[in-house]
Write a protein that holds these residues in place. Structure first.
Motif, PDB file in Angstrom:
ATOM      1  N   GLU A  17       2.639   5.683   9.791  1.00 20.00           N
ATOM      2  CA  GLU A  17       1.424   6.258   9.238  1.00 20.00           C
ATOM      3  C   GLU A  17       0.110   5.621   9.346  1.00 20.00           C
ATOM      4  N   VAL A  18      -0.024   4.314  10.000  1.00 19.78           N
ATOM      5  CA  VAL A  18      -1.109   3.621   9.860  1.00 19.78           C
ATOM      6  C   VAL A  18      -1.491   3.087  11.126  1.00 19.78           C
TER       7      VAL A  18
ATOM      8  N   PHE B 211      -8.695   3.066   4.849  1.00 17.20           N
ATOM      9  CA  PHE B 211      -7.861   2.387   3.781  1.00 17.20           C
ATOM     10  C   PHE B 211      -8.716   1.680   2.967  1.00 17.20           C
TER      11      PHE B 211
ATOM     12  N   LYS C 102      -4.396   2.790  -1.904  1.00 18.41           N
ATOM     13  CA  LYS C 102      -3.009   2.987  -1.444  1.00 18.41           C
ATOM     14  C   LYS C 102      -2.576   4.324  -1.243  1.00 18.41           C
ATOM     15  N   ARG C 103      -1.232   4.571  -0.920  1.00 15.43           N
ATOM     16  CA  ARG C 103      -1.007   5.818  -0.186  1.00 15.43           C
ATOM     17  C   ARG C 103      -1.122   7.057  -1.505  1.00 15.43           C
ATOM     18  N   ASP C 104      -0.609   6.765  -2.899  1.00 11.70           N
ATOM     19  CA  ASP C 104      -0.571   7.349  -3.996  1.00 11.70           C
ATOM     20  C   ASP C 104      -1.905   7.843  -4.537  1.00 11.70           C
TER      21      ASP C 104
ATOM     22  N   TYR D 197       2.734   2.842   2.665  1.00 18.68           N
ATOM     23  CA  TYR D 197       2.727   3.644   3.614  1.00 18.68           C
ATOM     24  C   TYR D 197       3.830   3.071   4.519  1.00 18.68           C
TER      25      TYR D 197
ATOM     26  N   LEU E  37       0.853  -1.115  -0.030  1.00 18.40           N
ATOM     27  CA  LEU E  37      -0.012  -0.017  -0.159  1.00 18.40           C
ATOM     28  C   LEU E  37       0.824   1.353   0.018  1.00 18.40           C
TER      29      LEU E  37
END
Length: 578
Positions: A56-57, A65, A97-99, A52, A50
């Protein structure tokens, strides 16, 4: 924004650290959430997939998420089931995902006492199935497209083995054969083929390497037969090499049209073979490809002696250029029909006259000229009659334009020729001359010698006048009574005067007795005029020459006077002949 991990004061730190280490090292995507749904552990594979970082999670709610649709699905369906049964398996989620990208996952989880603290929690294993889902979607779309084509095409698509057993039949069989697909699956191919075609068609089923197309008659459900075109192609599906893809198309209309065409061709060939006209067909290179049997009667040759040769090779040399121009006009597309009358050599060596009619043939796809269809008939007898008639007409026309007594052109021809030559002189900027001639004292000649002698005198004078001119364009005519006219194109006044003097000498030399004339023989007087025709009408030329003629008579006859020498109140000197 990173969240702090909830405190768990009564949890053994060593056990917690060991659990975190093992979860982090797991090669699969794993996470653990507490009873409030917050993430308390994630594996390295989870973070890597993902995108990260761990800080951050941890402590964030799992729903952060998930996509909105997956979040709704989790709250509505998954969590109640998990709380009720303590487990869930292969739940489809879409994770963010992060992006910002989204992946498809399958999640399996168990609910138990939280090993990391009070209350209950869940441990989940997650499988990334994004690639699998994309492949399945692409496969489903492909299958849908091909199924749509197979079910909506008017051609029947079948899959059968070498024995003729069918494994798939498209829905188009309803329109083609009147059967439902399920009914056709239960029928063997041989049972639907016309008995006269069955052996030939079944032999193709055993062709293991090549694609083959064949036409045959297929029996419909109502017992009738229709013509079809079938394309057989060997295929290999699921390691089976004994299968064949069959595409069947209804060609009943095409075969009916072909039968009509064959019947039409047979009728036209019957007409062509029995017509007295020779019918032929030329290809694009103007080579004969068909010649009807009438060639035997017309040319004395067999069709085989003409096929493969060009018509131009048998045409009279004087007609070859005209025939070549006709063919060029047809093949260039400038005209669709042409006709010509020409001579062609007969087998016995003589030239016969033929009348030919041509029509261009066109390629049905491109419309470009592809050949010529023609017919010829022998018109030698007709041409002989026409030539005789033309000669008779020519003689009649000549007689109609001749003076009956002298044989010279008559007054009508003179007037027509004067008008024509006047226009020519104006167009070409040349000079036109005229000699007006009159027999001296001719009334006295008739009174003394009689009219038959007078007629003979005029005939001899006419021959002398005609013999004095030599150019094809010059014209000698009887103008009226004993008066004559000589028209001289492209001649000036001086040149006309010389010809007039020659005429006077020739007539004087005839020595025709005339006792009432001063010389004792027949003489003539002449007036000469010429003009640039752009300057005056043709009538003025006649008036000028006629006026000069009478001035010549005033000066004693047997003389030539030029119109330019004649002026009112001016003395003219005649050109006299001794």
């Amino acid at each position: 924004m990173p969240h702090a991990t909830p405190a768990a004061p009564d949890f053994d730190p060593r056990l917690r650290a060991e659990l975190e280490r093992r979860v982090a090292m797991a090669p699969a995507m794993m996470h653990s959430v507490d009873e409030r749904g917050h993430l308390v552990f994630v594996s390295d594979a989870w973070l890597e997939t993902l995108g990260y970082a761990r800080n951050e999670v941890l402590g964030r709610h799992l729903s952060d998420f998930l996509t909105a649709q997956s979040r709704e699905h989790a709250m509505r369906d998954v969590l109640p089931e998990l709380l009720h049964s303590g487990r869930c398996a292969n739940v489809h989620y879409r994770m963010v995902k992060r992006d910002g990208g989204v992946i498809d996952v399958l999640l399996s989880a168990v609910l138990d006492d939280n090993p990391l603290g009070r209350g209950r929690g869940s441990l989940a294993v997650i499988t990334d199935v994004t690639a699998l889902k994309q492949t399945r979607r692409a496969l489903a779309e492909s299958e849908a497209r091909y199924r749509f084509l197979a079910e909506n095409t008017t051609d029947v698509i079948m899959l059968l083995d070498r024995t003729g057993r069918r494994h798939f039949v498209s829905q188009a069989c309803r329109g083609l054969a009147g059967y439902e697909p399920e009914e056709m699956l239960a029928i063997r191919s041989a049972d639907m083929i016309h008995p006269e075609d069955v052996e030939r068609v079944l032999a193709i089923l055993h062709n293991e390497t090549a694609q083959v197309t064949v036409t045959y008659r297929m029996q419909r459900k109502d017992g009738s037969y229709i013509w079809v075109e079938a394309s057989f192609k060997p295929v290999e599906i699921d390691d089976r090499s004994d299968l064949c893809l069959l595409i069947i198309r209804n060609i009943e209309e095409r075969m009916a049209a072909q039968r009509r065409l064959e019947d039409s061709e047979a009728r036209y060939r019957l007409l062509a073979d029995n017509s007295s006209d020779m019918v032929f067909q030329l290809d694009r290179d103007l080579v004969r490809r068909y010649v009807s049997p009438a060639c035997r009667e017309i040319l004395g040759l067999e069709p085989e002696q003409l096929i493969g040769k060009k018509p131009i090779t048998m045409v009279h040399p004087d007609d070859a250029a005209r025939l070549a121009l006709v063919f060029q006009t047809l093949m260039s597309g400038a005209a669709e029909r042409q006709s010509i009358v020409n001579r062609m050599r007969h087998r016995d060596g003589r030239w016969i006259w033929l009348e030919a009619q041509f029509r261009v043939l066109k390629d049905p796809e491109t419309g470009a000229p592809s050949g010529v269809l023609g017919s010829v008939r022998d018109i030698s007898a007709r041409k002989a009659v026409e030539d005789e008639l033309a000669e008779a007409n020519r003689r009649l026309k000549a007689l109609a334009g001749q003076d009956g007594l002298t044989g010279l052109a008559n007054r009508r021809i003179f007037d027509e020729t004067l008008a024509k030559e006047h226009l020519r002189a104006r167009r070409e900027h040349t000079t036109l001359a005229l000699i007006m001639i009159d027999v001296d004292r001719f009334k006295s000649f008739n009174d003394i010698y009689g009219h038959p002698a007078g007629d003979d005198c005029l005939r001899r004078v006419s021959r002398a006048i005609a013999d004095a001119i030599s150019r094809p364009g010059d014209l000698a005519a009887r103008y009226g009574g004993e008066e004559f006219a000589v028209l001289l194109p492209n001649t000036d006044e001086a040149g006309a005067e010389r010809i007039a003097e020659r005429i006077l000498l020739a007539i004087l030399g005839l020595g025709i007795p005339h006792e009432a004339n001063a010389n004792g023989v027949v003489t003539v007087s002449a007036g000469v005029a010429a003009l640039a025709c752009a300057e005056a009408p043709p009538e003025s030329l006649v008036d000028s020459a006629d006026h000069a003629l009478y001035r010549a008579k005033d000066f004693g006859r047997n003389a030539v006077i030029r119109a330019t020498e004649v002026a009112i109140g001016e003395h003219a000197t005649p050109s006299a002949v001794a």
